[in-house]
Scaffold this motif. Structure first.
Motif, PDB file in Angstrom:
ATOM      1  N   ALA A   1      22.445  29.017  50.978  1.00  0.00           N
ATOM      2  CA  ALA A   1      21.946  28.003  51.913  1.00  0.00           C
ATOM      3  C   ALA A   1      22.408  26.606  51.492  1.00  0.00           C
ATOM      4  O   ALA A   1      22.825  25.794  52.321  1.00  0.00           O
ATOM      5  CB  ALA A   1      20.421  28.061  51.989  1.00  0.00           C
ATOM      6  N   ALA A   2      22.317  26.330  50.187  1.00  0.00           N
ATOM      7  CA  ALA A   2      22.760  25.021  49.693  1.00  0.00           C
ATOM      8  C   ALA A   2      24.265  24.845  49.865  1.00  0.00           C
ATOM      9  O   ALA A   2      24.746  23.763  50.246  1.00  0.00           O
ATOM     10  CB  ALA A   2      22.373  24.873  48.222  1.00  0.00           C
ATOM     11  N   LEU A   3      25.022  25.916  49.601  1.00  0.00           N
ATOM     12  CA  LEU A   3      26.483  25.846  49.746  1.00  0.00           C
ATOM     13  C   LEU A   3      26.873  25.628  51.206  1.00  0.00           C
ATOM     14  O   LEU A   3      27.713  24.765  51.524  1.00  0.00           O
ATOM     15  CB  LEU A   3      27.109  27.136  49.211  1.00  0.00           C
ATOM     16  N   PHE A   4      26.251  26.387  52.114  1.00  0.00           N
ATOM     17  CA  PHE A   4      26.584  26.248  53.534  1.00  0.00           C
ATOM     18  C   PHE A   4      26.186  24.874  54.068  1.00  0.00           C
ATOM     19  O   PHE A   4      26.888  24.300  54.903  1.00  0.00           O
ATOM     20  CB  PHE A   4      25.893  27.343  54.349  1.00  0.00           C
ATOM     21  N   SER A   5      25.048  24.353  53.608  1.00  0.00           N
ATOM     22  CA  SER A   5      24.628  23.026  54.077  1.00  0.00           C
ATOM     23  C   SER A   5      25.574  21.943  53.568  1.00  0.00           C
ATOM     24  O   SER A   5      25.820  20.947  54.256  1.00  0.00           O
ATOM     25  CB  SER A   5      23.193  22.734  53.634  1.00  0.00           C
ATOM     26  N   ALA A   6      26.121  22.159  52.365  1.00  0.00           N
ATOM     27  CA  ALA A   6      27.112  21.204  51.852  1.00  0.00           C
ATOM     28  C   ALA A   6      28.399  21.261  52.675  1.00  0.00           C
ATOM     29  O   ALA A   6      28.991  20.226  53.006  1.00  0.00           O
ATOM     30  CB  ALA A   6      27.399  21.506  50.384  1.00  0.00           C
ATOM     31  N   LEU A   7      28.830  22.478  53.027  1.00  0.00           N
ATOM     32  CA  LEU A   7      30.059  22.634  53.803  1.00  0.00           C
ATOM     33  C   LEU A   7      29.885  22.194  55.259  1.00  0.00           C
ATOM     34  O   LEU A   7      30.768  21.571  55.839  1.00  0.00           O
ATOM     35  CB  LEU A   7      30.514  24.101  53.762  1.00  0.00           C
ATOM     36  N   TRP A   8      28.732  22.504  55.864  1.00  0.00           N
ATOM     37  CA  TRP A   8      28.532  22.255  57.290  1.00  0.00           C
ATOM     38  C   TRP A   8      28.049  20.840  57.574  1.00  0.00           C
ATOM     39  O   TRP A   8      28.497  20.198  58.518  1.00  0.00           O
ATOM     40  CB  TRP A   8      27.533  23.279  57.838  1.00  0.00           C
ATOM     41  N   TYR A   9      27.107  20.354  56.737  1.00  0.00           N
ATOM     42  CA  TYR A   9      26.502  19.045  56.984  1.00  0.00           C
ATOM     43  C   TYR A   9      26.961  17.969  55.993  1.00  0.00           C
ATOM     44  O   TYR A   9      26.593  16.811  56.130  1.00  0.00           O
ATOM     45  CB  TYR A   9      24.981  19.131  56.925  1.00  0.00           C
ATOM     46  N   GLY A  10      27.720  18.371  54.984  1.00  0.00           N
ATOM     47  CA  GLY A  10      28.139  17.409  53.975  1.00  0.00           C
ATOM     48  C   GLY A  10      27.011  16.982  53.055  1.00  0.00           C
ATOM     49  O   GLY A  10      27.075  15.906  52.444  1.00  0.00           O
ATOM     50  N   GLU A  11      25.966  17.812  52.934  1.00  0.00           N
ATOM     51  CA  GLU A  11      24.852  17.465  52.053  1.00  0.00           C
ATOM     52  C   GLU A  11      25.287  17.551  50.590  1.00  0.00           C
ATOM     53  O   GLU A  11      26.117  18.381  50.221  1.00  0.00           O
ATOM     54  CB  GLU A  11      23.670  18.415  52.271  1.00  0.00           C
ATOM     55  N   THR A  12      24.717  16.709  49.786  1.00  0.00           N
ATOM     56  CA  THR A  12      24.973  16.755  48.346  1.00  0.00           C
ATOM     57  C   THR A  12      23.645  16.753  47.601  1.00  0.00           C
ATOM     58  O   THR A  12      22.644  16.243  48.100  1.00  0.00           O
ATOM     59  CB  THR A  12      25.806  15.555  47.883  1.00  0.00           C
ATOM     60  N   MET A  13      23.638  17.347  46.434  1.00  0.00           N
ATOM     61  CA  MET A  13      22.472  17.326  45.560  1.00  0.00           C
ATOM     62  C   MET A  13      22.822  16.513  44.327  1.00  0.00           C
ATOM     63  O   MET A  13      23.937  16.607  43.803  1.00  0.00           O
ATOM     64  CB  MET A  13      22.061  18.756  45.169  1.00  0.00           C
ATOM     65  N   THR A  14      21.863  15.706  43.867  1.00  0.00           N
ATOM     66  CA  THR A  14      22.089  14.942  42.642  1.00  0.00           C
ATOM     67  C   THR A  14      22.102  15.894  41.451  1.00  0.00           C
ATOM     68  O   THR A  14      21.688  17.059  41.557  1.00  0.00           O
ATOM     69  CB  THR A  14      20.983  13.898  42.459  1.00  0.00           C
ATOM     70  N   LEU A  15      22.561  15.389  40.315  1.00  0.00           N
ATOM     71  CA  LEU A  15      22.551  16.217  39.109  1.00  0.00           C
ATOM     72  C   LEU A  15      21.134  16.654  38.755  1.00  0.00           C
ATOM     73  O   LEU A  15      20.907  17.789  38.318  1.00  0.00           O
ATOM     74  CB  LEU A  15      23.175  15.443  37.944  1.00  0.00           C
ATOM     75  N   ALA A  16      20.167  15.741  38.955  1.00  0.00           N
ATOM     76  CA  ALA A  16      18.772  16.084  38.671  1.00  0.00           C
ATOM     77  C   ALA A  16      18.299  17.210  39.586  1.00  0.00           C
ATOM     78  O   ALA A  16      17.620  18.149  39.153  1.00  0.00           O
ATOM     79  CB  ALA A  16      17.871  14.855  38.841  1.00  0.00           C
ATOM     80  N   GLN A  17      18.666  17.138  40.870  1.00  0.00           N
ATOM     81  CA  GLN A  17      18.264  18.183  41.807  1.00  0.00           C
ATOM     82  C   GLN A  17      18.934  19.515  41.478  1.00  0.00           C
ATOM     83  O   GLN A  17      18.314  20.573  41.586  1.00  0.00           O
ATOM     84  CB  GLN A  17      18.581  17.752  43.232  1.00  0.00           C
ATOM     85  N   MET A  18      20.200  19.468  41.081  1.00  0.00           N
ATOM     86  CA  MET A  18      20.872  20.703  40.693  1.00  0.00           C
ATOM     87  C   MET A  18      20.207  21.306  39.450  1.00  0.00           C
ATOM     88  O   MET A  18      20.056  22.519  39.340  1.00  0.00           O
ATOM     89  CB  MET A  18      22.358  20.444  40.447  1.00  0.00           C
ATOM     90  N   GLY A  19      19.798  20.439  38.527  1.00  0.00           N
ATOM     91  CA  GLY A  19      19.065  20.926  37.360  1.00  0.00           C
ATOM     92  C   GLY A  19      17.743  21.561  37.756  1.00  0.00           C
ATOM     93  O   GLY A  19      17.349  22.600  37.217  1.00  0.00           O
ATOM     94  N   GLY A  20      17.049  20.953  38.733  1.00  0.00           N
ATOM     95  CA  GLY A  20      15.800  21.516  39.214  1.00  0.00           C
ATOM     96  C   GLY A  20      16.006  22.863  39.871  1.00  0.00           C
ATOM     97  O   GLY A  20      15.212  23.797  39.678  1.00  0.00           O
ATOM     98  N   ALA A  21      17.083  22.989  40.665  1.00  0.00           N
ATOM     99  CA  ALA A  21      17.386  24.260  41.316  1.00  0.00           C
ATOM    100  C   ALA A  21      17.653  25.349  40.271  1.00  0.00           C
ATOM    101  O   ALA A  21      17.184  26.489  40.405  1.00  0.00           O
ATOM    102  CB  ALA A  21      18.589  24.102  42.240  1.00  0.00           C
ATOM    103  N   LEU A  22      18.390  25.001  39.231  1.00  0.00           N
ATOM    104  CA  LEU A  22      18.678  25.972  38.170  1.00  0.00           C
ATOM    105  C   LEU A  22      17.402  26.384  37.440  1.00  0.00           C
ATOM    106  O   LEU A  22      17.228  27.561  37.088  1.00  0.00           O
ATOM    107  CB  LEU A  22      19.692  25.387  37.186  1.00  0.00           C
TER     108      LEU A  22
END
Length: 296
Positions: A259-280
């Motif tokens: 879902a995160a990958l598709f939203s980045a490809l389709w909508y150009g959404e980005t997650m900050t490093l902190a958010q990526m750390g939270g997701a992990l």
């Protein structure tokens, strides 16, 4: 002996491949649903998606099960009401959110809440593994909705995602307890139809219905019904019947990643490093909670 052992492993590998495809369908469903909401009221979309999806799925149920549908009616509607509540929270969140990828990881907290729902409903004991997973998940949530613990930016959509995850936990706990003796495909179809039938009057009461739909709206609605609803369930049901896979639970964690990958490809959404750390951290928490079943 090796050849025989390798042949025995093939169903498990096929099951894992199908489960990965299930997560791909589910991840794509986030985009289909978000696009459909551009033309459809949220609760109306849920009503149509699940009512039509349930009817199509019922056609795939064995004829003998369909003839005995009455014994599944009340359990399906009781549990379906919880699915309806969770899905309506989810669709409102999807309508409000500006960060689809973050919402996907917040929603996947639902499985982590299941043991707590079991504690409240059935007084099931909590293992130390669950508390460990919770300790890992809490800073992950903070990183997702905050900015490195310094600035909180909790959106209304994120609160609705939390609500969807919490209601999902109660649904899953009750479904595990009461759905064991029900026909799998028909029971799921009836649950989906229950969601549609319960959501339809709510939509009629609260929302203005569209006078007409253009071709893109019909396309996104049809894709939402066919791929993340009907096809997803049929593939998951077939994969889980094919063979037990100890990695199945971990593979299902790929849904928010897609879902995160598709939203980045389709909508150009980005997650900050902190958010990526939270997701992990949330993925790590879910992995820790499932570790016992993976080793079994």
């Amino acid at each position: 002996m090796m050849a025989r052992g390798g042949a025995a492993m093939l169903p498990a590998r096929k099951s894992e491949s199908l489960l990965l495809l299930v997560t791909l369908c589910a991840g794509a469903g986030w985009i289909f649903s978000k696009e459909a909401l551009g033309a459809l009221p949220p609760v109306f979309f849920i009503a149509v998606r699940f009512l039509v999806g349930g009817l199509l799925l019922a056609l795939a149920a064995p004829a003998a099960d369909r003839r005995a549908w009455r014994r599944s009616l009340w359990p399906a509607f009781a549990i379906g009401s919880l699915i309806c509540g969770s899905m309506m929270c989810w669709i409102v969140a999807l309508h409000l959110t500006t960060a689809l990828g973050v919402g996907a990881f917040l929603t996947c907290l639902g499985p982590l809440m299941v043991p707590f729902a079991g504690l409240l409903l059935f007084r099931q004991k909590l293992s130390g593994r669950i508390w460990l997973a919770l300790l890992i998940a809490l800073p992950g949530i903070a990183l997702l909705v905050g900015n490195g613990f310094r600035e909180w930016r909790l959106e209304a959509g994120q609160l609705w995602f939390f609500g969807a995850a919490a209601i999902f936990a109660f649904y899953f706990s009750l479904n595990n307890r009461f759905a064991a003796d029900q026909p799998v495909v028909l029971f799921a179809a009836m649950q989906m139809m229950a969601v549609g039938l319960l959501a339809l009057p709510v939509s009629l009461w609260l929302e203005p219905w569209p006078a007409a739909l253009d071709a893109p709206a019909w396309t996104w609605l049809a894709l939402s019904i066919l791929i993340p609803t009907c096809l997803r369930f049929l593939l998951q049901n077939y994969a889980q019947r094919l063979a037990y896979s100890p990695n199945g639970g971990l593979i299902m964690l790929m849904e928010p990643v897609w879902a995160a990958l598709f939203s980045a490809l389709w909508y150009g959404e980005t997650m900050t490093l902190a958010q990526m750390g939270g997701a992990l951290l949330i993925l790590l928490a879910l992995t820790a909670a499932r570790e016992r079943s993976v080793r079994a």
